[in-house]
Write an enzyme that holds these catalytic residues in place. Structure first.
Site, short mmCIF file in Angstrom:
data_model
loop_
_atom_site.label_atom_id
_atom_site.label_comp_id
_atom_site.label_asym_id
_atom_site.label_seq_id
_atom_site.Cartn_x
_atom_site.Cartn_y
_atom_site.Cartn_z
N ASP A 16 69.58 101.32 -34.80
CA ASP A 16 69.78 100.34 -35.51
C ASP A 16 69.31 100.06 -36.86
O ASP A 16 70.25 100.40 -37.59
CB ASP A 16 70.07 99.00 -35.14
CG ASP A 16 70.46 98.65 -34.03
OD1 ASP A 16 71.18 99.68 -33.34
OD2 ASP A 16 71.42 97.70 -33.53
N CYS A 19 65.67 102.46 -26.09
CA CYS A 19 66.37 101.48 -28.10
C CYS A 19 67.55 100.54 -28.10
O CYS A 19 68.56 100.27 -26.38
CB CYS A 19 66.46 102.21 -29.53
SG CYS A 19 64.73 102.93 -29.76
N ASP A 20 68.46 99.68 -28.39
CA ASP A 20 68.87 98.72 -28.95
C ASP A 20 70.11 98.36 -27.89
O ASP A 20 70.23 97.68 -26.13
CB ASP A 20 69.19 97.86 -30.10
CG ASP A 20 68.26 98.13 -31.52
OD1 ASP A 20 67.28 97.97 -30.54
OD2 ASP A 20 68.27 97.37 -32.19
N LYS A 21 71.30 99.77 -28.07
CA LYS A 21 72.23 99.26 -26.68
C LYS A 21 72.55 100.48 -25.80
O LYS A 21 73.08 100.38 -25.46
CB LYS A 21 74.14 99.98 -27.90
CG LYS A 21 73.39 99.26 -29.19
CD LYS A 21 73.40 97.25 -28.77
CE LYS A 21 73.29 96.98 -30.12
NZ LYS A 21 71.70 97.53 -31.16
N CYS A 55 60.67 99.54 -32.16
CA CYS A 55 59.86 98.77 -32.82
C CYS A 55 58.74 98.13 -32.32
O CYS A 55 59.02 97.26 -31.54
CB CYS A 55 60.62 98.21 -33.88
SG CYS A 55 61.98 98.96 -34.58
N GLU A 57 74.92 94.36 -37.99
CA GLU A 57 73.75 93.28 -38.07
C GLU A 57 73.88 92.83 -39.62
O GLU A 57 73.84 93.91 -40.09
CB GLU A 57 72.28 94.01 -36.93
CG GLU A 57 72.97 94.36 -35.53
CD GLU A 57 71.42 95.25 -35.35
OE1 GLU A 57 70.77 95.05 -35.80
OE2 GLU A 57 70.94 94.97 -34.29
N SER A 88 69.86 91.53 -35.90
CA SER A 88 68.57 92.06 -35.47
C SER A 88 68.05 91.56 -34.30
O SER A 88 67.72 90.57 -35.18
CB SER A 88 67.79 93.31 -36.35
OG SER A 88 66.65 93.40 -36.27
#
EC number: 4.2.1.9
Length: 564
Positions: free
Chosen positions: A80, A121-123, A194, A447, A473
């Site tokens: 992202d 990570c995100d998704k 992150c 985002e 985010s």
């Protein structure tokens, strides 16, 4: 065993021949052992995933040691941070569905007996989570872990959000080029997700209280030996789950979803967790789970740990302070906050998993007697702009801001808003309205980190608000209301707001309203042009046709006439 479907009987001789060709069958007896899929997500361009090939090798070895036969496959992944601010971000949320579909396809096509998921990570984590309840094969999760926090030349702790906010400060002239380049070079010093409580780490922490990952999953550093030990431990637990036939839907219940939101409130997680957890509830067949229920949870759960971007503390700080287990232990002891006697992948209950946990640093994790706030760090807002709800990370809002009233300045895209913020068209007292950026309108619900970071970077974090049918985010902070539902592309009333309208964001009362009568809004609706899809071909065109607004979790919905 499920895998007998592909390996037992005369008719399966061709399949057995192919299985021998994989090199994974080391002896004739291996055909009698459980076949375990390792659903990995190694990819070179995502720093949270560059080390996952190594972790998969650890998992393979442990699965064999525990009596299983491992078969690794990979899903895709989108970073992202790299995809931010351009058309790439339109693919981020939709990638969740691709990941879920891809994992479902491989798992069901090959009749695996168990699945070891390695996301980060995100998704990727929510995509795999959707696949786990959809296929309902015994499963365990162990993520790749967070990266270390960076350190500036001035000794300041850095995360990726520091760099996004530095862009606004540098453009505004309040940061030197030397300091700007120093941040860019040092904010992300290792592999891993992150370092703050952004979406990836929020989801990986929630995996612990959902019961799908072992304690330590959310905070153990990617580069630590302890992360590899978690992988090994998880492999042995998975083999036990296969033996006992304990499946994801046995673990992920309505109570588990409640508890995920409770932990989210206690640690001020990313608003994206709301989107993903609602989608999980839908996929698991849990009915009548709406945003009002989340507010009810927020009222009984205190805000205990404020982590970057809401403070300078990183995930490693949380780990050393006691980790997710210490936060959960406070919720267990609080009584009535969570359901602590649910089963988890360890074979123990939540209560048993955290029995020995303690807070080692009360600055990082506050005890329940001294919370940052008596109510949770996320809120769902409702009103005439958001009749189906909207989300805000109240833990990321300056405590002095309880009610914000300002003048609407409207944009129909992320890029238009960023330009207006950068050229100072947006000023103190404005409520920036960004619409047609929802799941259908974006498409992909991109985002809005660049505009919120520019606002904060210019020192306007308490003086300018932003509302959108897009999302944020986990690195976002400030007066930022997202997930407005229904979205503009679905005819939501955010499409009816005009420049100059007065908008009120009332955090204590959890409301979001525009000071315009219902009659005027209906007159405006008559003039509203019909939404036309922005993308006409490829995956995003298909996604636009099927996706729903944020209050459902942004799920894909098959037309009713096809399933009745």
């Amino acid at each position: 065993m499920r895998s007998d479907k592909i390996k037992k009987g005369v008719e399966q001789a061709p399949a057995r021949s192919l299985l021998h060709a994989t090199g994974q069958i080391k002896s004739p007896g291996d055909m009698d052992k459980p076949f375990i899929a390792i659903c990995n997500s190694y990819i070179d361009i995502v720093p949270g995933h560059v080390h996952l090939r190594e972790l998969a090798d650890v998992a393979k070895e442990a699965i064999r040691e525990a009596g299983g036969i491992p078969f690794e496959f990979n899903t895709i992944g989108v970073d992202d941070g790299i995809a931010m601010g351009h058309i790439g971000m339109r693919y981020s949320l939709p990638s969740r569905e691709v990941i879920a579909d891809a994992a479902e396809t491989v798992i069901n096509a090959h009749w695996f007996d168990g699945v070891f998921y390695i996301p980060n990570c995100d998704k990727i984590t929510p995509g795999m989570l959707l696949a786990s309840v959809r296929t309902n094969v015994p499963a365990i999760f162990c993520s790749g872990g967070p990266m270390k926090a960076g350190l500036s030349a001035h000794g300041k702790a850095l995360t990726l959000s520091s760099v996004f906010e530095a862009v606004g400060a540098f453009k505004d002239g309040s940061m030197s080029q030397e300091d700007f380049l120093d941040m860019e070079a040092n904010a992300c010093p290792t592999c891993g997700s992150c370092a703050g409580m952004f979406t990836a780490n929020s989801m990986n922490c929630l995996m612990e209280i959902l019961g799908m990952a072992v304690p330590g999953n959310g905070t153990t550093l990617a580069v630590s030996d302890a992360r590899r030990e978690l992988i090994r431990e998880s492999a042995f637990h998975l083999m036990d789950l296969v033996k006992k036939d304990i499946r994801p839907r046995d673990i992920i219940t309505k109570d588990a979803i409640d508890d995920a939101f409770a932990l989210d409130m206690a640690m001020g997680g990313s608003t994206n967790t709301v989107l993903h957890t609602l989608a999980l509830a839908n996929e698991a067949g849990i009915e009548d789970y709406d945003l009002e229920r989340i507010n009810d949870i927020a009222k009984r759960v205190p805000y205990l740990s404020k982590i970057a971007p809401s403070s300078s503390y990183s995930m490693h700080d949380v780990h050393e302070a006691g980790g997710v287990s210490a936060i959960v232990k406070e919720l267990v002891d609080l009584g009535g906050a969570i359901h602590p006697d649910r089963i988890t992948v360890t074979g123990k209950t939540i209560r048993e998993n955290v029995a020995d946990a303690k807070i080692n640093n009360t600055d990082v994790i506050h005890p329940k007697e001294n919370p940052y706030s008596p109510v949770g760090g996320l809120s769902m807002l409702f009103g005439n702009i958001a009749p189906k709800g909207a989300a805000i990370k109240v833990g990321g809002v300056d405590p002095s801001v309880q009610v914000f009233k300002g003048e609407a300045i409207c944009f129909s895209s992320h890029d238009e808003a960023v330009e207006a913020i950068d050229n100072h068209t947006v000023r103190e007292g404005h409520v920036v309205v960004i619409r047609y950026e929802g799941p259908k309108g974006g498409p992909g619900m991109p985002e809005m980190l660049a505009p919120t970071s520019s606002i904060v970077g210019r020192g306007l974090g308490k003086d300018v608000a932003l509302i959108t049918d897009g999302r944020f985010s986990g690195a976002t902070r400030g007066i930022a209301v997202g997930h407005i539902s229904p979205e503009a592309a679905a005819g939501g009333p955010i499409a009816l707001v005009h420049d100059g309208d007065i908008i009120t964001i009332d955090l204590p009362n959890r409301t979001l309203n525009v000071d315009v009568s219902d009659e005027v809004l209906e007159e405006r609706r008559k003039e509203l042009p019909k939404f036309k899809a922005k993308v006409k071909t490829g995956y995003l065109a298909r996604y636009t046709a099927l996706v729903t607004s944020a209050h459902t979790g942004g799920i894909l919905q098959i037309p009713e006439d096809l399933i009745d």
